[in-house]
Design an enzyme around this catalytic site. Structure first.
Site, mmCIF file in Angstrom:
data_model
loop_
_atom_site.group_PDB
_atom_site.id
_atom_site.type_symbol
_atom_site.label_atom_id
_atom_site.label_comp_id
_atom_site.label_asym_id
_atom_site.label_seq_id
_atom_site.Cartn_x
_atom_site.Cartn_y
_atom_site.Cartn_z
ATOM 1 N N ARG A 1 0.821 -1.223 0.000
ATOM 2 C CA ARG A 1 0.000 0.000 0.000
ATOM 3 C C ARG A 1 0.854 1.271 0.000
ATOM 4 O O ARG A 1 0.530 2.267 0.642
ATOM 5 C CB ARG A 1 -0.918 0.042 1.225
ATOM 6 C CG ARG A 1 -2.012 -0.988 1.222
ATOM 7 C CD ARG A 1 -2.978 -0.750 0.062
ATOM 8 N NE ARG A 1 -4.184 -1.560 0.230
ATOM 9 C CZ ARG A 1 -4.286 -2.839 -0.100
ATOM 10 N NH1 ARG A 1 -3.252 -3.463 -0.648
ATOM 11 N NH2 ARG A 1 -5.411 -3.495 0.086
ATOM 12 N N SER B 1 -11.007 -0.402 2.821
ATOM 13 C CA SER B 1 -10.256 -0.514 4.083
ATOM 14 C C SER B 1 -9.908 0.879 4.582
ATOM 15 O O SER B 1 -9.243 1.636 3.876
ATOM 16 C CB SER B 1 -8.944 -1.262 3.873
ATOM 17 O OG SER B 1 -9.171 -2.522 3.320
ATOM 18 N N GLU C 1 -5.319 3.729 6.411
ATOM 19 C CA GLU C 1 -4.851 3.485 5.050
ATOM 20 C C GLU C 1 -5.306 4.634 4.155
ATOM 21 O O GLU C 1 -4.661 4.999 3.194
ATOM 22 C CB GLU C 1 -5.450 2.171 4.535
ATOM 23 C CG GLU C 1 -4.828 1.727 3.240
ATOM 24 C CD GLU C 1 -5.786 1.017 2.326
ATOM 25 O OE1 GLU C 1 -6.614 1.695 1.688
ATOM 26 O OE2 GLU C 1 -5.683 -0.206 2.234
HETATM 27 N N1 EPU Z 1 -11.587 -10.549 9.876
HETATM 28 C C1 EPU Z 1 -12.365 -10.677 11.001
HETATM 29 N N2 EPU Z 1 -13.331 -9.715 11.231
HETATM 30 C C2 EPU Z 1 -13.530 -8.656 10.397
HETATM 31 C C3 EPU Z 1 -12.717 -8.533 9.257
HETATM 32 C C4 EPU Z 1 -11.749 -9.487 9.008
HETATM 33 O O1 EPU Z 1 -12.209 -11.600 11.782
HETATM 34 O O2 EPU Z 1 -14.412 -7.850 10.684
HETATM 35 C C5 EPU Z 1 -10.572 -11.585 9.570
HETATM 36 C C6 EPU Z 1 -11.033 -12.450 8.408
HETATM 37 O O3 EPU Z 1 -11.824 -13.528 8.845
HETATM 38 C C7 EPU Z 1 -9.718 -12.941 7.828
HETATM 39 C C8 EPU Z 1 -8.791 -11.773 8.080
HETATM 40 O O4 EPU Z 1 -9.381 -10.975 9.100
HETATM 41 O O5 EPU Z 1 -9.236 -14.043 8.552
HETATM 42 C C9 EPU Z 1 -8.496 -10.950 6.843
HETATM 43 O O6 EPU Z 1 -9.710 -10.425 6.298
HETATM 44 P P1 EPU Z 1 -9.918 -10.252 4.707
HETATM 45 O O7 EPU Z 1 -9.453 -11.476 3.998
HETATM 46 O O8 EPU Z 1 -11.299 -9.777 4.498
HETATM 47 O O9 EPU Z 1 -8.889 -9.166 4.246
HETATM 48 P P2 EPU Z 1 -8.270 -7.878 4.954
HETATM 49 O O10 EPU Z 1 -6.902 -8.186 5.393
HETATM 50 O O11 EPU Z 1 -9.220 -7.375 5.981
HETATM 51 C C10 EPU Z 1 -7.195 -6.926 2.772
HETATM 52 C C11 EPU Z 1 -7.184 -5.603 2.045
HETATM 53 C C12 EPU Z 1 -8.481 -5.406 1.260
HETATM 54 C C13 EPU Z 1 -8.597 -6.557 0.272
HETATM 55 C C14 EPU Z 1 -8.625 -7.877 1.067
HETATM 56 C C15 EPU Z 1 -8.670 -9.085 0.170
HETATM 57 C C16 EPU Z 1 -5.801 -4.117 3.375
HETATM 58 C C17 EPU Z 1 -5.754 -2.944 4.276
HETATM 59 N N3 EPU Z 1 -7.005 -4.524 2.975
HETATM 60 O O12 EPU Z 1 -8.245 -6.851 3.752
HETATM 61 O O13 EPU Z 1 -8.347 -4.204 0.520
HETATM 62 O O14 EPU Z 1 -9.783 -6.438 -0.508
HETATM 63 O O15 EPU Z 1 -7.418 -7.985 1.865
HETATM 64 O O16 EPU Z 1 -7.441 -9.219 -0.474
HETATM 65 O O17 EPU Z 1 -4.748 -4.657 3.033
HETATM 66 C C18 EPU Z 1 -8.892 -1.882 0.372
HETATM 67 O O18 EPU Z 1 -7.679 -1.679 0.326
HETATM 68 O O19 EPU Z 1 -9.741 -0.940 0.358
HETATM 69 C C19 EPU Z 1 -9.355 -3.262 0.528
HETATM 70 C C20 EPU Z 1 -10.652 -3.543 0.663
#
Ligand code: EPU
Length: 358
Positions: free
Chosen positions: A180, A258, A354
């Site tokens: 990012r 995010s 972010e």
């Molecule tokens: N999780 C929870 N509770 C929540 C949210 C997430 O327990 O409320 C857990 C999920 O179960 C999972 C882990 O956290 O085990 C990761 O969640 P997720 O796979 O949804 O991805 P993320 O790390 O929260 C990142 C990016 C997103 C991108 C997704 C999918 C960042 C800051 N965000 O989110 O990017 O779509 O991975 O690749 O790196 C964006 O940048 O606007 C964005 C949406």
């Protein structure tokens, strides 16, 4: 050039922010004309003074605004000059049996560009389907999703310096991409003294690529839908379906995806958290640090689905803060601080936004 222009439709949070000056740029000629626009020149001088740590003759910031899907204005009045690059066009620059080099101008909508490449069977951007925003902003924070980052396909980034008109081409390496982040965000990008405008991006995409299915739910989703031999189009459709389940719909509920970055913590902190919550999701970064999803931390701290006033935390993904309409940026900033303090108190982890705070 417009004066006192409402940016409500140009930021996906949907806050009613007014810009003192606003100029849309549709062509390279528009950009060159801007450089001699008297109001712009005044603001540029003011920004130069601020950079040199001198008192500016007038107060005026300069902001390059793209799709507005990763920006939070801290105030309802932007006391400065908003430059809105909106050059359109997609050109095939070169191709051979394996690759296609495509130039895409900054004003093209990112998700439409991804659809364009997927419909032509070009591999590389399918996991980045449906990310809001425009092409010119994609390299700034090296957008990423489902195991892919835009840096994997960017070949060159073309910029023009709004202060001296200098045109520059950055190679992929010169962009200094990381999670990012890029040189455009680190030293220029959306900072109020920003000066380098990205007017086009060149991508290299593959004619025969490998699908990346290992991140998150992609593989499970395909299996659940009886897709045993997924195509490029199946993967893009799957990413869209998973995103639609987790993220608020742009244009319906105000958000910037995010709001926070994922947290990178020391091994010690990670082990302390793991002792209390053995299920904590994590990804190794290097020998001493580990990435923990901030959405998980915020969720465990009890914020998921929380609503106060016109804003809240999205109930399907706690990393996303939402504006239900009629609110003010300050409400999101207050909620941000409360969540940061709460996560710090509970886990001893400092979480960073972010979103670009302007
Ligand atoms: N999780 C929870 N509770 C929540 C949210 C997430 O327990 O409320 C857990 C999920 O179960 C999972 C882990 O956290 O085990 C990761 O969640 P997720 O796979 O949804 O991805 P993320 O790390 O929260 C990142 C990016 C997103 C991108 C997704 C999918 C960042 C800051 N965000 O989110 O990017 O779509 O991975 O690749 O790196 C964006 O940048 O606007 C964005 C949406």
């Amino acid at each position: 050039m417009e004066k006192n222009f409402s940016l409500r439709k140009l930021n996906t949070f949907g806050f009613d922010v007014t810009a003192r000056y606003f100029q849309e740029l549709k062509t390279m000629d528009d950009i060159n004309e801007l450089l001699s626009n008297p109001e712009f020149v005044q603001c540029r001088d003011a920004a130069n003074h601020v950079s040199a740590k001198k008192n500016p003759p007038i107060s005026c910031k300069i902001l390059i605004l793209s799709g507005g899907s990763n920006i939070l204005f801290s105030d309802e009045y932007f006391d400065g000059f908003v430059v809105y690059p909106n050059l359109k066009g997609i050109e095939i620059l070169d191709e051979n049996d394996e690759n296609v080099m495509i130039r895409c101008y900054c004003g093209e909508v990112w998700k439409d560009f991804v659809d364009y490449t997927v419909s032509r069977n070009l591999y590389g951007l399918e996991n980045l389907a449906d990310i809001p925003g425009k092409v010119g902003a994609a390299p700034v924070q090296n957008i990423g999703a489902y195991g892919v980052e835009v840096k994997d396909t960017v070949y060159r980034v073309h910029t023009i310096d709004l202060f001296n008109g200098e045109v520059k081409d950055y190679s992929n390496e010169e962009c200094e991409f990381s999670y990012r982040n890029s040189i455009f965000k680190k030293s220029r990008g959306y900072r109020v003294e920003s000066r380098e405008l990205i007017y086009a991006v060149d991508f290299v995409l593959k004619k025969h690529g490998e699908l990346r299915l290992d991140y998150g739910n992609i593989r499970n989703y395909l299996i659940a839908n009886n897709i045993t031999h997924p195509t490029l189009q199946d993967v893009a459709a799957t990413v869209k379906a998973i995103r639609a389940e987790k993220l608020p719909e742009v244009g319906i509920v105000g958000s910037v995806g995010s709001f926070f970055q994922n947290a990178i913590v020391t091994k010690d902190i990670y082990l302390e958290i793991k002792e209390l919550y053995p299920e904590v999701p994590s990804y190794p970064v290097d020998d001493d640090s580990i990435k923990i999803p901030t959405g998980w931390l915020i969720d465990k701290a009890g914020w998921r689905g929380h609503r106060e006033g016109h804003v809240g935390v999205w109930d399907k993904q706690a990393l996303v803060l939402v504006h239900y309409g009629g609110g003010k940026p300050k409400e999101i900033l207050d909620l941000m601080k409360k969540i940061q303090n709460s996560v710090k108190e509970k886990f001893d982890v400092e979480i960073k936004p972010e979103v670009n705070l302007v």
